[in-house]
Design an enzyme around this catalytic site. Structure first.
Site, PDB file in Angstrom:
ATOM      1  N   CYS A  58       0.832  -1.201   0.000  1.00  0.00           N
ATOM      2  CA  CYS A  58       0.000   0.000   0.000  1.00  0.00           C
ATOM      3  C   CYS A  58       0.873   1.261   0.000  1.00  0.00           C
ATOM      4  CB  CYS A  58      -0.880   0.042   1.243  1.00  0.00           C
ATOM      5  SG  CYS A  58      -2.162  -1.204   1.289  1.00  0.00           S
ATOM      6  N   GLU A  60       0.781   3.924   1.917  1.00  0.00           N
ATOM      7  CA  GLU A  60       1.245   4.373   3.240  1.00  0.00           C
ATOM      8  C   GLU A  60       2.494   3.613   3.642  1.00  0.00           C
ATOM      9  OE1 GLU A  60      -1.735   3.370   2.247  1.00  0.00           O
ATOM     10  OE2 GLU A  60      -3.311   3.962   3.637  1.00  0.00           O
ATOM     11  N   CYS A  94      -1.801  -1.135   7.142  1.00  0.00           N
ATOM     12  CA  CYS A  94      -1.124   0.174   7.193  1.00  0.00           C
ATOM     13  C   CYS A  94      -1.327   0.845   8.545  1.00  0.00           C
ATOM     14  CB  CYS A  94      -1.619   1.068   6.062  1.00  0.00           C
ATOM     15  SG  CYS A  94      -1.027   0.485   4.465  1.00  0.00           S
TER      16      CYS A  94
HETATM   17  N1  THU Z   1      -4.487   0.553  -0.841  1.00  0.00           N
HETATM   18  C1  THU Z   1      -3.549   1.411  -0.381  1.00  0.00           C
HETATM   19  O1  THU Z   1      -2.542   1.695  -1.061  1.00  0.00           O
HETATM   20  N2  THU Z   1      -3.732   1.935   0.851  1.00  0.00           N
HETATM   21  C2  THU Z   1      -4.801   1.664   1.641  1.00  0.00           C
HETATM   22  O2  THU Z   1      -4.798   2.006   2.807  1.00  0.00           O
HETATM   23  C3  THU Z   1      -5.968   0.990   1.071  1.00  0.00           C
HETATM   24  C4  THU Z   1      -5.654   0.124  -0.084  1.00  0.00           C
HETATM   25  C5  THU Z   1      -4.304  -0.025  -2.173  1.00  0.00           C
HETATM   26  C6  THU Z   1      -3.925  -1.480  -2.178  1.00  0.00           C
HETATM   27  C7  THU Z   1      -4.373  -1.895  -3.546  1.00  0.00           C
HETATM   28  O3  THU Z   1      -3.340  -1.586  -4.475  1.00  0.00           O
HETATM   29  C8  THU Z   1      -5.559  -0.985  -3.846  1.00  0.00           C
HETATM   30  O4  THU Z   1      -5.484   0.063  -2.929  1.00  0.00           O
HETATM   31  C9  THU Z   1      -6.907  -1.689  -3.721  1.00  0.00           C
HETATM   32  O5  THU Z   1      -7.009  -2.360  -2.536  1.00  0.00           O
END
Ligand code: THU
Length: 136
Positions: A58, A60, A94
């Site tokens: 993710c 974060e 995260c």
């Molecule tokens: N995702 C993030 O980057 N941060 C979050 O806190 C929520 C989810 C991303 C992971 C994945 O690449 C996409 O969002 C869909 O879940």
């Protein structure tokens, strides 16, 4: 505008720029984040997906791990953004990583491309986080 407001705006810009760097061929859901060190540096990150879906990192965690891998472990502000209706909501993993590296009362700004903003804190995002002290 105060220095704090200027820094916050720069952090929002840095997190928003990351939406274009996101590697999201599977979800098509870009996320951007930026974290401020107590020394005043900003590290930004995007989500990075993988054909083996659970390997996705993710935004974060990318931002936090970039900072930690550069020797920074003290933070004062985190911004997370996405192309969402309301302020983006960080996932549980995260939130746990934030709890590892950030003070419980550190502010976290959840925002989106439209400029909707919600300021919260690390401990509000994950009350009762599992921490090193829980292993004694
Ligand atoms: N995702 C993030 O980057 N941060 C979050 O806190 C929520 C989810 C991303 C992971 C994945 O690449 C996409 O969002 C869909 O879940």
């Amino acid at each position: 505008m105060s220095t704090e407001e200027k820094t916050k705006n720069i952090m929002i810009e840095r997190a928003t720029e990351m939406l274009d760097r996101a590697y999201v061929p599977y979800s098509k859901f870009p996320v951007g984040a930026s974290i401020l060190t107590k020394e005043g540096e900003i590290y930004a990150g995007c989500n990075i997906e993988n054909a083996s879906y659970p390997l996705t990192n993710c935004a974060e965690r990318t931002a936090i791990f970039k900072a930690v891998s550069e020797g920074k472990k003290e933070f004062s502000y985190l911004v997370v953004t996405g192309d969402t209706e309301g302020p983006i909501s960080p996932c549980g993993a995260c939130r746990q990583v934030m709890a590892e590296f950030c003070d419980p009362d550190m502010p976290v700004l959840l925002t989106n491309k439209k400029g909707v903003q919600m300021e919260t804190t690390v401990s509000k995002l994950l009350p009762g986080a599992f921490q090193s002290g829980d292993m004694v």
